[in-house]
Design a protein around this motif. Sequence first.
Motif, short mmCIF file in Angstrom:
data_model
loop_
_atom_site.label_atom_id
_atom_site.label_comp_id
_atom_site.label_asym_id
_atom_site.label_seq_id
_atom_site.Cartn_x
_atom_site.Cartn_y
_atom_site.Cartn_z
N SER A 14 0.81 -1.19 0.00
CA SER A 14 0.00 0.00 0.00
C SER A 14 0.86 1.26 0.00
N SER A 15 1.95 1.22 0.78
CA SER A 15 2.74 2.45 0.80
C SER A 15 3.52 2.63 -0.50
N ALA A 16 3.97 1.53 -1.12
CA ALA A 16 4.65 1.63 -2.43
C ALA A 16 3.68 2.18 -3.48
N LEU A 17 2.45 1.67 -3.46
CA LEU A 17 1.47 2.12 -4.45
C LEU A 17 1.08 3.57 -4.23
N GLN A 18 0.97 3.92 -2.95
CA GLN A 18 0.56 5.29 -2.66
C GLN A 18 1.54 6.30 -3.27
N ILE A 34 -6.95 -0.39 -1.55
CA ILE A 34 -6.57 -1.79 -1.70
C ILE A 34 -7.62 -2.70 -1.08
N ARG A 35 -7.99 -3.72 -1.81
CA ARG A 35 -8.90 -4.71 -1.23
C ARG A 35 -8.46 -6.10 -1.65
N SER A 36 -9.06 -7.10 -1.04
CA SER A 36 -8.66 -8.45 -1.43
C SER A 36 -9.40 -8.82 -2.71
N SER A 37 -8.90 -9.80 -3.40
CA SER A 37 -9.44 -10.11 -4.72
C SER A 37 -9.32 -11.61 -4.95
N ASP A 38 -10.23 -12.17 -5.75
CA ASP A 38 -10.16 -13.60 -6.05
C ASP A 38 -9.03 -13.92 -7.01
N ARG A 39 -8.75 -12.96 -7.90
CA ARG A 39 -7.79 -13.21 -8.97
C ARG A 39 -6.36 -13.04 -8.53
N ALA A 40 -6.15 -12.27 -7.49
CA ALA A 40 -4.78 -11.93 -7.10
C ALA A 40 -4.74 -11.85 -5.58
N ASP A 41 -3.57 -11.51 -5.03
CA ASP A 41 -3.51 -11.33 -3.58
C ASP A 41 -4.20 -10.04 -3.16
N PHE A 86 -8.59 -1.54 -12.68
CA PHE A 86 -8.08 -2.12 -11.44
C PHE A 86 -6.63 -2.54 -11.64
N LEU A 87 -5.90 -2.56 -10.54
CA LEU A 87 -4.57 -3.16 -10.59
C LEU A 87 -4.63 -4.47 -9.80
N ASN A 88 -4.39 -5.58 -10.48
CA ASN A 88 -4.34 -6.86 -9.78
C ASN A 88 -2.90 -7.19 -9.45
N LEU A 89 -2.68 -7.49 -8.16
CA LEU A 89 -1.29 -7.64 -7.71
C LEU A 89 -1.08 -8.99 -7.04
#
Length: 582
Positions: A14-18, A34-41, A86-89
């Motif tokens: 989160s801090s890197a993205l910010q 940032i939230r959790s996602s099924d496709r990514a962490d 969205f950014l999936n990470l």
Amino acid sequence: MSSQTSTDPLLILSSALQTAFEAVAGRTGVDPVIRSSDRADAQANGALGLAKELGQNPRQVAEAVLAECAGLAGICSSVEVAGPGFLNLVFSNDFLSRLLNEVASDPRVGIGTVPSKRVVIDYSAPNVAKEMHVGHLRTTVIGDSLVRMLSFVGHEVIRENHIGDWGTPFGMLIEHLLDLGETQAADHLSLGDLDGFYKQARTKFDADETFQDRARSRVVLLQSGDAETRRLWNLLVNLSTHHFNAVYKLLGVLLTDDDLMGESAYNDLLPQVVNRLDKLGLLQQSAGADVVFPPGYTNREGEPLPLIVQKGQGGFNYATSDLACVIDRVERLQADLLLYVVGSPQAQHLAMVFDVARMAGWLVEPNEAVHVAFGNVLGSDRKIMKSRSGDPLKFIDLIEEAVSRADAAIAAKNPDLSETERHEIARMVGIGSVKYADLSTDRVRDYVFDWERMLSFDGNTAPYLQYAHARICSIFRRADISRVSVRDVVPTLVEPQERELALALLAFNAAVVDTIDKYSPHRLCTYLYDLATTFTAFYEHCPVLKDGYESTRQSRLALCDLTARVLNQGLALLGIETPEQM
Ligand code: ARG
């Protein structure tokens, strides 16, 4: 916890993205969402809002953020723009391994500290000359776990046991004590039969007018500070607190005599409360009593509801002493935060007290008072739990039954244990079960007290978590490997179950932060249960001792050790002990 020292992958991400979002926005204070996602962490959705602000296409904004994200290289193995922007990470395994290794070298297993506040916690608060019953379970257990968590993250915690040690019943209790004779009364009470004593006094009071008169004059003597009456009152208080302490000790909660701060302690402040309200022009007369009308409260008829601070005959009441309490906690103790772990039925009382304290300027931001409310413990009939005699179930009986049931369960599960070992484990498991059943339900809800369920080795229970811990200890025992010896191993995450376990372990701090934020211990319970089930899946798929490669074995042992430490630390924050074998 500052982001540099954090071992929470989501915080670091989160801090890197910010930083990247801020570079694109050209301003500070941009939330990457940032939230959790099924496709990514994790998924960052901040580009959507930022695109609106900049009048650009969200996907392009997301691409621009990515271009700024040099810092992500060491964190993620894959980052992609998806959907509307969205950014999936996905975290890289090396990054997670490195964090695990850091957590393993941290005695706090990843739990950070926060800027310290002075917090007063008001909890347990049984009434003198009455038995502690199941109704005091929740406040005592929830309060104890909040004390442990808040202290652990660095707050200065002041425990206050606001026992009910004042008021009209003491007139009849003291007269009854005199009728019995001090020694006999003391014998009676030290047997722990506080309720019997109270009932006898009550029965006499209801039946006998001269006794009533004696009781009333005795209250006057008590309130005017008569020395002999005070001595007798003290006797009653001491016999009761002696009983409370026995319960606390058995239960393993932190309360001691030093934490007693009963209603009587505020006696001298009560006239001052009324005077100060009067000087502020807040007092009004209603039905012959001195009252304050905090805005927004109405009775069933829709009329404004007053908080009564002085009754017609001059007597003070529960609200007056709670206002005194706020003054004392803020002005004398200089507390920043006041927590009241008190049942939901007192919600309106406390809300009115807090509002009046705010109107009076006694409770001013950033100082804060919070009612940490909780629901009832119900019997299998879904009514307030009672003993067979119809009285509320005594606390001490409840604990004893928990331990003896746990003893039987452990004997069945592990007949090889010596009797001494078994008793000690049964104590931890029995008491842990009662506490955990209470803490794992969202505190605002009622729950049904169910021996079978709380003592089960399956499901979201103390025995399940304690067993997961004990099983890990036994892996090391069987292999004759010391747990400390694997603590500098950097685990390698190959199997998906290893990765899942890593992510679960690294989420410990976030779970504690969230639990404290909502004053809701069930959140930590849910986390620990998830961790234990994730561990079970890992253990089933990834042989620990049988694997042929020494490096895999070391890596998996390191994961095992860390899991046991997080379970142990997490349960300790709930006030629950973890045996090494079961
Ligand atoms: N003794 C009270 C009761 O049994 C609880 C006290 C809670 N604390 C407070 N400051 N009002 O209802």
